[in-house]
Design an enzyme around this catalytic site. Structure first.
Site, short mmCIF file in Angstrom:
data_model
loop_
_atom_site.label_atom_id
_atom_site.label_comp_id
_atom_site.label_asym_id
_atom_site.label_seq_id
_atom_site.Cartn_x
_atom_site.Cartn_y
_atom_site.Cartn_z
N SER A 70 0.83 -1.21 0.13
CA SER A 70 0.02 0.03 -0.18
C SER A 70 0.84 1.38 0.15
O SER A 70 2.02 1.30 0.31
CB SER A 70 -0.83 0.11 1.15
OG SER A 70 -1.64 -1.15 1.31
N1 SAH Z 1 -1.09 -3.93 3.65
C1 SAH Z 1 -0.58 -4.66 2.60
C2 SAH Z 1 -1.58 -4.57 1.44
C3 SAH Z 1 -1.10 -5.86 0.50
S1 SAH Z 1 -2.48 -5.88 -0.76
C4 SAH Z 1 0.88 -4.16 2.35
O1 SAH Z 1 1.21 -2.77 2.49
O2 SAH Z 1 1.66 -4.81 1.78
C5 SAH Z 1 -3.49 -6.79 -0.11
C6 SAH Z 1 -3.49 -8.22 0.10
O3 SAH Z 1 -4.64 -8.65 0.62
C7 SAH Z 1 -2.63 -9.09 -0.90
O4 SAH Z 1 -1.60 -9.66 -0.33
C8 SAH Z 1 -3.93 -10.20 -1.16
O5 SAH Z 1 -3.42 -11.31 -1.44
C9 SAH Z 1 -4.59 -10.22 0.32
N2 SAH Z 1 -6.11 -10.64 0.23
C10 SAH Z 1 -6.65 -10.42 -0.77
N3 SAH Z 1 -7.98 -11.14 -0.62
C11 SAH Z 1 -7.78 -11.64 0.62
C12 SAH Z 1 -8.48 -12.55 1.51
N4 SAH Z 1 -9.98 -12.94 1.13
N5 SAH Z 1 -8.00 -12.86 2.61
C13 SAH Z 1 -6.85 -12.63 3.10
N6 SAH Z 1 -6.19 -12.03 2.14
C14 SAH Z 1 -6.60 -11.46 1.08
#
Ligand code: SAH
Length: 220
Positions: A70
């Protein structure tokens, strides 16, 4: 802005971290604790090596598997919203991704629970938190749509991927008075803060955002 170096965590502010925190302050982030933690968190270890030179830019970056780390502004904004009403004792995070938001939260609160659906990302995030000596995070590989039932209820829940509607399990897993911070929508998404008051939920819209989708189910 004067950013002091915190004492509890071993990490020190770095020049790039302080510059990033100053940028976020200029963009409206005012919580000093959040800014201090941003200043001393080595974001370059959370991105692929080839993008390390962009790690302290205020932008989202690809982390593989079609996912992104993010944007620092949104990480800071969501952290600030979580702390607004006092310090939650434990936080549930849905969407560990790179682990960057997790690392920020782990330095702001006592205990973080984090759920990720892609195992490879979860493993990398775990290694990074170990590198930072952050041991107050429990991780689970699974579907965040279901929350983390056995650890519930939570005073605060943060979701870093966008569902098209608020998952009922997350509402159910909030304590009375607890808060859920979540982006909702498909093409257009809005960041919402939902507060539980007994059986009632109060919702406030914060701002337009852009997150990857919250996909149902886990992948191994
Ligand atoms: N806060 C993180 C954002 C990552 S992007 C950062 O700064 O790195 C969002 C993440 O949510 C991804 O890694 C994706 O795999 C995860 N995601 C998507 N759907 C999901 C679900 N149903 N359960 C758990 N994680 C999920």
């Amino acid at each position: 802005m004067n950013i002091r170096v915190g004492s509890r965590i071993s990490g020190k502010s770095t020049r790039s971290g302080v510059i990033l925190a100053q940028k976020l302050h200029a963009e409206g982030i005012s919580n000093q604790r959040v800014l201090q933690v941003i200043a001393r968190t080595p974001r370059h270890i959370f991105v692929p090596e080839i993008l390390a030179h962009k790690a302290y830019d205020n932008t989202a970056l690809p982390i593989g598997q079609g996912q992104t780390i993010s944007q620092p502004y949104i990480v800071a904004k969501m952290s600030e919203l979580l702390l607004d009403d006092g310090m939650p004792a434990s936080i549930l995070e849905i969407g560990t991704g790179s682990g960057y938001q997790t690392a920020i939260l782990a330095q702001l609160t006592q205990k973080v629970f984090s759920v990720e659906r892609i195992k490879a990302l979860q493993w990398q995030a775990k290694r990074r938190l170990q590198l930072m000596d952050l041991h107050n995070v429990s991780m689970k590989h699974g579907d965040g749509w279901k929350g983390w039932h056995s650890k519930a209820p939570f005073e605060a829940i943060i979701v870093t991927a966008a569902p098209n509607e608020v998952p009922q399990a997350l509402l159910d897993q909030l304590t009375d008075g607890g808060r859920l911070i979540i982006p909702v929508g498909e093409q257009t998404q809005v960041l919402k803060i939902i507060t539980r008051d007994g059986d009632q939920y109060h919702e406030k819209q914060i701002e337009a955002v852009r997150f990857v989708p919250l996909v149902p189910g886990a992948v191994s």
